[in-house]
Design an enzyme around this catalytic site. Sequence first.
Site, PDB file in Angstrom:
ATOM      1  N   LYS A  68       0.902  -1.345  -0.113  1.00  0.00           N
ATOM      2  CA  LYS A  68       0.023  -0.111   0.133  1.00  0.00           C
ATOM      3  C   LYS A  68       0.753   1.349   0.068  1.00  0.00           C
ATOM      4  O   LYS A  68       1.614   1.532   0.931  1.00  0.00           O
ATOM      5  CB  LYS A  68      -0.821   0.144   1.047  1.00  0.00           C
ATOM      6  CG  LYS A  68      -1.951   1.305   1.324  1.00  0.00           C
ATOM      7  CD  LYS A  68      -2.907   1.208   2.364  1.00  0.00           C
ATOM      8  CE  LYS A  68      -2.555   1.615   3.589  1.00  0.00           C
ATOM      9  NZ  LYS A  68      -2.484   2.983   3.541  1.00  0.00           N
TER      10      LYS A  68
ATOM     11  N   ASP B 222      -3.207   4.500  -2.167  1.00  0.00           N
ATOM     12  CA  ASP B 222      -4.184   4.936  -1.209  1.00  0.00           C
ATOM     13  C   ASP B 222      -4.206   6.577  -0.817  1.00  0.00           C
ATOM     14  O   ASP B 222      -3.781   7.162  -0.150  1.00  0.00           O
ATOM     15  CB  ASP B 222      -3.864   4.393   0.360  1.00  0.00           C
ATOM     16  CG  ASP B 222      -4.783   4.719   1.530  1.00  0.00           C
ATOM     17  OD1 ASP B 222      -6.024   5.234   1.062  1.00  0.00           O
ATOM     18  OD2 ASP B 222      -4.497   4.501   2.430  1.00  0.00           O
TER      19      ASP B 222
ATOM     20  N   LYS C  40      -6.989   8.574  -1.114  1.00  0.00           N
ATOM     21  CA  LYS C  40      -8.428   9.053  -0.715  1.00  0.00           C
ATOM     22  C   LYS C  40      -8.855  10.493  -1.283  1.00  0.00           C
ATOM     23  O   LYS C  40      -8.751  11.323  -0.782  1.00  0.00           O
ATOM     24  CB  LYS C  40      -8.053   9.242   0.949  1.00  0.00           C
ATOM     25  CG  LYS C  40      -7.793   8.225   1.660  1.00  0.00           C
ATOM     26  CD  LYS C  40      -7.844   8.292   3.229  1.00  0.00           C
ATOM     27  CE  LYS C  40      -7.690   6.951   3.953  1.00  0.00           C
ATOM     28  NZ  LYS C  40      -6.536   6.505   3.757  1.00  0.00           N
TER      29      LYS C  40
ATOM     30  N   ASP D 251     -12.971  15.284  -4.269  1.00  0.00           N
ATOM     31  CA  ASP D 251     -13.038  16.676  -4.694  1.00  0.00           C
ATOM     32  C   ASP D 251     -14.315  16.774  -5.481  1.00  0.00           C
ATOM     33  O   ASP D 251     -15.200  15.789  -5.542  1.00  0.00           O
ATOM     34  CB  ASP D 251     -11.933  17.038  -5.691  1.00  0.00           C
ATOM     35  CG  ASP D 251     -11.431  18.454  -5.710  1.00  0.00           C
ATOM     36  OD1 ASP D 251     -12.394  19.131  -6.068  1.00  0.00           O
ATOM     37  OD2 ASP D 251     -10.170  18.962  -5.314  1.00  0.00           O
TER      38      ASP D 251
ATOM     39  N   THR E 131     -11.824   6.197  10.606  1.00  0.00           N
ATOM     40  CA  THR E 131     -12.031   5.748  12.083  1.00  0.00           C
ATOM     41  C   THR E 131     -11.431   6.510  13.122  1.00  0.00           C
ATOM     42  O   THR E 131     -11.510   6.315  14.268  1.00  0.00           O
ATOM     43  CB  THR E 131     -11.345   4.262  12.023  1.00  0.00           C
ATOM     44  OG1 THR E 131     -10.186   4.314  11.483  1.00  0.00           O
ATOM     45  CG2 THR E 131     -12.118   3.108  11.698  1.00  0.00           C
TER      46      THR E 131
ATOM     47  N   ARG F 167       3.194  -1.146  10.716  1.00  0.00           N
ATOM     48  CA  ARG F 167       4.009  -1.124  11.701  1.00  0.00           C
ATOM     49  C   ARG F 167       4.300  -2.429  12.344  1.00  0.00           C
ATOM     50  O   ARG F 167       5.640  -2.718  12.565  1.00  0.00           O
ATOM     51  CB  ARG F 167       3.739  -0.107  12.615  1.00  0.00           C
ATOM     52  CG  ARG F 167       3.953   1.370  12.302  1.00  0.00           C
ATOM     53  CD  ARG F 167       3.233   2.217  13.357  1.00  0.00           C
ATOM     54  NE  ARG F 167       1.611   2.180  13.110  1.00  0.00           N
ATOM     55  CZ  ARG F 167       1.015   2.903  13.727  1.00  0.00           C
ATOM     56  NH1 ARG F 167       1.526   3.852  14.646  1.00  0.00           N
ATOM     57  NH2 ARG F 167      -0.333   2.891  13.520  1.00  0.00           N
TER      58      ARG F 167
END
Length: 230
Positions: free
Chosen positions: A33, A61, A63, A66, A116, A207
């Site tokens: 990603k 990714d 996001k 617009d 989230t 991570r």
Amino acid sequence: MKPAPIAVALDTDDLATAVRWTRQVAPCVSTVKVGLELYLKYGREVVTRVREAGGQRVFLDLKLHDIPATVEKAARAVADLAPAYLTVHASGGTAMVKAAVAAAPETKITAVTVLTSLGEADLDAIGLAGPSQDAVRRLAALAVGAGARALVCSPREVARVRAEVGPDIDLITPGVRPAGAAADDQTRISTPAEALAAGADLLVIGRPITRDSDPGRAAAEIAARLRAER
Ligand code: C5P
């Protein structure tokens, strides 16, 4: 062996690091990603370089959010890179999601419903009244109705979202932690096996893999445990 349904989040501002992580994890995970940090610094080269390092399946990714014409052009600008997934915010509305879908036909346009990081008080403040679960369900249905073929949701939402959108939509879940791993800033976490059992198709893990002294070994261990538990 089939690679595990894991997208390793290449969250770093250094291209050489992202390329090294990709080389290490690519043998045992299906996807890498690329997020805003890396893409805004290096642009399209990131995708080329991680592919050269073995990361064939790229989750871009970005996001996007617009007006439809702008999102259409932005999606078209990366469509030739053929990422497996490209994210947009479902709250951009039906026309915006449709515009992205039309512009990148080879890519699964992937909708983010409610971030989230937003709690109930934040949602009230931005005018999203009612329980966040309702907003998640509403935005998931809107995005799928507009042609999105994948959704990002927390592992705890997966079962409800699956019931809303049916079997053909890929559900992608971050907030996944192997048993015993540090939660970091993720609050509502599930183990990889729990997330898959709840109906997720692809697990975003950052991570716990990239911060390990040996990311290749960490990814291989998670993949092996997943196979054993399924
Ligand atoms: O390091 P960690 O496993 O927490 O990485 C999670 C990745 O998933 C990050 O790239 C983060 O931006 C992303 N993400 C998330 N929660 C969401 C949506 C995306 O953590 N709700």
